[in-house]
Design a protein around this motif. Structure first.
Motif, PDB file in Angstrom:
ATOM      1  N   ASP A  28       2.217 -14.799  -0.609  1.00 26.76           N
ATOM      2  CA  ASP A  28       2.849 -13.670   0.088  1.00 26.76           C
ATOM      3  C   ASP A  28       2.970 -12.444  -0.819  1.00 26.76           C
ATOM      4  O   ASP A  28       2.800 -11.310  -0.367  1.00 26.76           O
ATOM      5  CB  ASP A  28       4.222 -14.076   0.623  1.00 26.76           C
ATOM      6  N   ASP A  29       3.235 -12.647  -2.101  1.00 20.08           N
ATOM      7  CA  ASP A  29       3.297 -11.530  -3.057  1.00 20.08           C
ATOM      8  C   ASP A  29       1.930 -10.857  -3.175  1.00 20.08           C
ATOM      9  O   ASP A  29       1.829  -9.630  -3.218  1.00 20.08           O
ATOM     10  CB  ASP A  29       3.743 -12.015  -4.435  1.00 20.08           C
ATOM     11  N   LEU A  30       0.892 -11.671  -3.223  1.00 21.84           N
ATOM     12  CA  LEU A  30      -0.476 -11.169  -3.276  1.00 21.84           C
ATOM     13  C   LEU A  30      -0.799 -10.322  -2.047  1.00 21.84           C
ATOM     14  O   LEU A  30      -1.344  -9.222  -2.151  1.00 21.84           O
ATOM     15  CB  LEU A  30      -1.432 -12.354  -3.375  1.00 21.84           C
ATOM     16  N   LEU A  31      -0.425 -10.820  -0.880  1.00 23.87           N
ATOM     17  CA  LEU A  31      -0.686 -10.080   0.359  1.00 23.87           C
ATOM     18  C   LEU A  31       0.097  -8.775   0.399  1.00 23.87           C
ATOM     19  O   LEU A  31      -0.418  -7.752   0.859  1.00 23.87           O
ATOM     20  CB  LEU A  31      -0.339 -10.945   1.574  1.00 23.87           C
ATOM     21  N   GLN A  32       1.316  -8.794  -0.085  1.00 27.91           N
ATOM     22  CA  GLN A  32       2.120  -7.566  -0.098  1.00 27.91           C
ATOM     23  C   GLN A  32       1.466  -6.513  -0.989  1.00 27.91           C
ATOM     24  O   GLN A  32       1.415  -5.337  -0.624  1.00 27.91           O
ATOM     25  CB  GLN A  32       3.543  -7.873  -0.576  1.00 27.91           C
ATOM     26  N   CYS A  33       0.946  -6.917  -2.127  1.00 24.39           N
ATOM     27  CA  CYS A  33       0.235  -5.991  -3.004  1.00 24.39           C
ATOM     28  C   CYS A  33      -1.001  -5.448  -2.298  1.00 24.39           C
ATOM     29  O   CYS A  33      -1.248  -4.241  -2.299  1.00 24.39           O
ATOM     30  CB  CYS A  33      -0.136  -6.700  -4.303  1.00 24.39           C
ATOM     31  N   LEU A  34      -1.770  -6.323  -1.696  1.00 28.86           N
ATOM     32  CA  LEU A  34      -2.990  -5.904  -1.008  1.00 28.86           C
ATOM     33  C   LEU A  34      -2.697  -4.941   0.139  1.00 28.86           C
ATOM     34  O   LEU A  34      -3.438  -3.993   0.365  1.00 28.86           O
ATOM     35  CB  LEU A  34      -3.744  -7.121  -0.492  1.00 28.86           C
ATOM     36  N   ARG A  35      -1.599  -5.148   0.834  1.00 25.27           N
ATOM     37  CA  ARG A  35      -1.221  -4.251   1.944  1.00 25.27           C
ATOM     38  C   ARG A  35      -0.964  -2.824   1.468  1.00 25.27           C
ATOM     39  O   ARG A  35      -1.049  -1.883   2.234  1.00 25.27           O
ATOM     40  CB  ARG A  35       0.020  -4.783   2.650  1.00 25.27           C
ATOM     41  N   SER A  36      -0.652  -2.677   0.191  1.00 27.57           N
ATOM     42  CA  SER A  36      -0.365  -1.337  -0.331  1.00 27.57           C
ATOM     43  C   SER A  36      -1.619  -0.626  -0.843  1.00 27.57           C
ATOM     44  O   SER A  36      -1.546   0.510  -1.302  1.00 27.57           O
ATOM     45  CB  SER A  36       0.692  -1.418  -1.431  1.00 27.57           C
TER      46      SER A  36
END
Length: 103
Positions: A28-36
């Protein structure tokens, strides 16, 4: 919903799994970074191998990101390098090849 979730991510290399452990991140942390990520973060494209020896067309991004506040931080000094592909079936599975600090 049209949004990626943890079930849509495949950590396709040993280094990708190890990178997450070193960062002390969950998927989920990885996805949050990618979303930015923004278009300007794009660093290039290349063919990459996964742990099973399959080739993937990958895009690489270096994203200025504050992992404590979990948001984009264009004035911050920390950037995260993410290299990934969308699976061949187009079912929006994110095939992660690398994910680590850029600097």
């Amino acid at each position: 919903t049209g949004a990626l979730n943890e079930d849509d991510v495949e950590l396709a290399t040993r280094s990708s799994s190890k990178d997450l452990q070193l960062l002390e991140w969950e998927v989920d942390d990885l996805l949050q970074c990618l979303r930015s990520a923004k278009v300007s973060d794009f660093k290039g494209a290349e063919w990459c191998l996964d742990a099973a020896g399959h080739h993937y067309p990958c895009d690489a991004y270096s994203i200025p990101y504050d992992d404590v506040r979990r948001c984009r931080d264009p004035n911050g000094w920390t950037e995260y390098y993410l290299k990934f592909s969308i699976d061949e079936a187009g079912s929006v599975t994110l095939v992660m090849i690398r994910n680590h600090l850029s600097r």
